[in-house]
Write a protein that holds these residues in place. Structure first.
Motif, mmCIF file in Angstrom:
data_model
loop_
_atom_site.group_PDB
_atom_site.id
_atom_site.type_symbol
_atom_site.label_atom_id
_atom_site.label_comp_id
_atom_site.label_asym_id
_atom_site.label_seq_id
_atom_site.Cartn_x
_atom_site.Cartn_y
_atom_site.Cartn_z
ATOM 1 N N ALA A 154 115.438 65.022 -20.547
ATOM 2 C CA ALA A 154 113.979 64.957 -20.495
ATOM 3 C C ALA A 154 113.459 65.054 -19.068
ATOM 4 O O ALA A 154 112.363 65.581 -18.831
ATOM 5 C CB ALA A 154 113.498 63.653 -21.144
ATOM 6 N N ARG A 155 114.218 64.562 -18.120
ATOM 7 C CA ARG A 155 113.770 64.590 -16.724
ATOM 8 C C ARG A 155 113.595 66.006 -16.194
ATOM 9 O O ARG A 155 112.824 66.239 -15.262
ATOM 10 C CB ARG A 155 114.763 63.813 -15.845
ATOM 11 C CG ARG A 155 114.749 62.322 -16.105
ATOM 12 C CD ARG A 155 115.855 61.607 -15.349
ATOM 13 N NE ARG A 155 115.708 61.685 -13.916
ATOM 14 C CZ ARG A 155 116.530 61.130 -13.038
ATOM 15 N NH1 ARG A 155 117.583 60.453 -13.477
ATOM 16 N NH2 ARG A 155 116.331 61.244 -11.741
ATOM 17 N N VAL A 156 114.316 66.959 -16.785
ATOM 18 C CA VAL A 156 114.197 68.350 -16.322
ATOM 19 C C VAL A 156 113.717 69.263 -17.448
ATOM 20 O O VAL A 156 113.839 70.480 -17.363
ATOM 21 C CB VAL A 156 115.535 68.868 -15.753
ATOM 22 C CG1 VAL A 156 115.834 68.231 -14.415
ATOM 23 C CG2 VAL A 156 116.678 68.636 -16.730
ATOM 24 N N GLY A 157 113.150 68.670 -18.520
ATOM 25 C CA GLY A 157 112.566 69.464 -19.581
ATOM 26 C C GLY A 157 113.568 70.118 -20.507
ATOM 27 O O GLY A 157 113.294 71.182 -21.073
ATOM 28 N N VAL A 158 114.734 69.486 -20.692
ATOM 29 C CA VAL A 158 115.788 70.046 -21.538
ATOM 30 C C VAL A 158 115.927 69.189 -22.791
ATOM 31 O O VAL A 158 115.973 67.962 -22.716
ATOM 32 C CB VAL A 158 117.130 70.096 -20.774
ATOM 33 C CG1 VAL A 158 118.274 70.442 -21.708
ATOM 34 C CG2 VAL A 158 117.043 71.097 -19.632
ATOM 35 N N ASP A 159 115.995 69.829 -23.958
ATOM 36 C CA ASP A 159 116.145 69.112 -25.222
ATOM 37 C C ASP A 159 117.599 68.736 -25.481
ATOM 38 O O ASP A 159 118.522 69.443 -25.058
ATOM 39 C CB ASP A 159 115.640 69.971 -26.381
ATOM 40 C CG ASP A 159 114.123 70.124 -26.364
ATOM 41 O OD1 ASP A 159 113.455 69.247 -25.783
ATOM 42 O OD2 ASP A 159 113.611 71.113 -26.918
#
Length: 416
Positions: A267-272
């Protein structure tokens, strides 16, 4: 006589009373009269229902005539009168529930030059090269005793027996032939020989490019306690920094917090993160779903975290093979990265061998090189497994994982 006096009094009163009454009336009539205050009817216009038979609100003027509100001569504006007598209801603003703000997506540090930026951390734990070796090789008399000390220093640095003897032989020959004792010249020779022995010819690139619409699949394996899930999160940051689209697979279903921890990193880098809500779900099925999701979304990489396991547990090691076989029903596994704790030194080699037998290891992630680890461990690991060190960890920070660059690594070893 008395009667006459009474008559006179009566006459005086009769004359004075009208006069006094007239004066009072004259005074009263001479005072200015206040205008009559207009009044409202029972309703004002705002209270009427649309289509009601009741007419608009009216007021009475000073002459008693009843007029519509719009035409009545008022001493006070109509809206003020209405406010005085019938305060308009105040409508409350609708309560809007604010949605919780989405967590800010971080931008990972650029991959290029990470190792160079972290050089000082690596140098602190490997000063045996920059101080001990250079001091020995720059002494006035380099005899057999000096070379023995050089060998000992390299062995302490976890370079391994065979690589140590090889390096010493090369250096001894060059120092003898060139006959130099200049510290800078000796440093240059040591740097060249170290680069050779670390092997710059190995392909250290991560397989992170999709093929024919199928994402590249990476599995990350390792023993318990090496910080594997954290390392997977850091690898995701490396890939995102290279503009790769990533899906994470939380196939470590045995440790309760592993999936949540991995999802937080993503979530910190926008990855699911693909995960299971079932406790101790089949890790192979989670990995399968992660790859399926990656294919549907046409992502670049699917990065799969696996449970840590002891290398002497055959059933757990066999499970890694199962995960890989299940995943490969949809896409080939291009990378199997083994996470090793550099502080374990030579003990890490036995772990690496067992994992290499269970799955085809393609690269090493060497963590905790900023602690008590000796940088020389890179060489024997590469030689015994026949695979390169591709990433190294140099700290606890989110971006303290760097692609392994041979020259930058050697320069860090030789930093003063």
């Amino acid at each position: 006589m008395c009667q006459d006096e009474d008559v006179e009094i009566i006459i005086i009163i009769a004359v004075l009373v009208p006069v006094l009454v007239g004066l009072v009336l004259a005074i009263l009539l001479d005072r200015p009269q206040k205008p009559k205050t207009p009044y409202l009817t029972d309703r004002d216009a705002d209270d009427l229902d649309p289509g009601s038979d009741v007419g608009p609100a009216t007021i009475a003027d000073s002459d008693g005539a009843v007029l519509p509100v719009d035409h009545a001569p008022l001493t006070t504006p109509t809206d003020e009168l209405v406010a005085d007598h019938h305060p308009a209801p105040v409508e409350e603003a609708p309560v809007v529930e604010e949605e919780p703000a989405a967590p800010a997506v971080e931008s990972p540090a650029p991959v290029a030059g990470r190792l160079a930026r972290l050089r000082s951390r690596l140098a602190k734990s490997n000063n045996v090269f920059s101080q001990g070796l250079l001091a020995l090789l720059s002494s006035d008399s380099i005899d057999d005793d000096v070379w023995d000390e050089v060998e000992e220093s390299l062995l302490v640095a976890d370079l391994g027996t065979e690589p140590t003897l090889e390096l010493v032989d090369r250096l001894r020959e060059r120092v003898t032939v060139e006959g130099t004792k200049d510290p800078e010249a000796v440093r240059a020779m040591l740097r060249e020989e170290l680069i050779k022995i670390v092997d710059p010819g190995l392909d250290r690139r991560l397989t992170a490019t999709p093929t024919d619409g199928i994402p590249a699949v990476m599995m990350v394996v390792g023993v318990n306690g090496v910080g594997k899930t954290t390392t997977v999160g850091k690898i995701a940051r490396v890939l995102v920094a290279e503009q790769r689209e990533v899906v994470l697979g939380a196939a470590d279903t045995f440790r309760a917090a592993a999936a949540e921890q991995l999802a937080t990193w993503g979530a910190r880098v926008g990855v699911d993160t693909v995960r299971s809500d079932v406790e101790q779900a089949d890790p192979a099925s989670v990995a399968f779903e992660a790859v399926k999701t990656g294919i549907e979304r046409e992502t670049d990489v699917v990065l799969i975290d696996t449970a840590g396991r002891l290398q002497n547990k055959a059933n757990l090691m066999d499970e890694l093979g199962k995960i890989k076989r299940v995943v490969e029903k949809q896409a080939p596994v291009g990378e199997v990265l083994l996470v090793l704790d550099a502080t374990t030194g030579q003990n890490g080699l036995s772990q690496a061998k067992v994992f290499a037998e269970a799955v085809n290891i393609t690269g090493i992630v060497l963590t905790k090189l900023d602690g008590t680890a000796k940088g020389g461990i890179v060489v024997p690991i590469q030689r015994q497994l026949g695979v390169p060190v591709k990433l190294i960890g140099l700290g606890e920070g989110a971006d303290d994982l760097a692609p392994f660059e041979v020259e930058a690594f050697v320069d860090a070893l030789l930093s003063e």
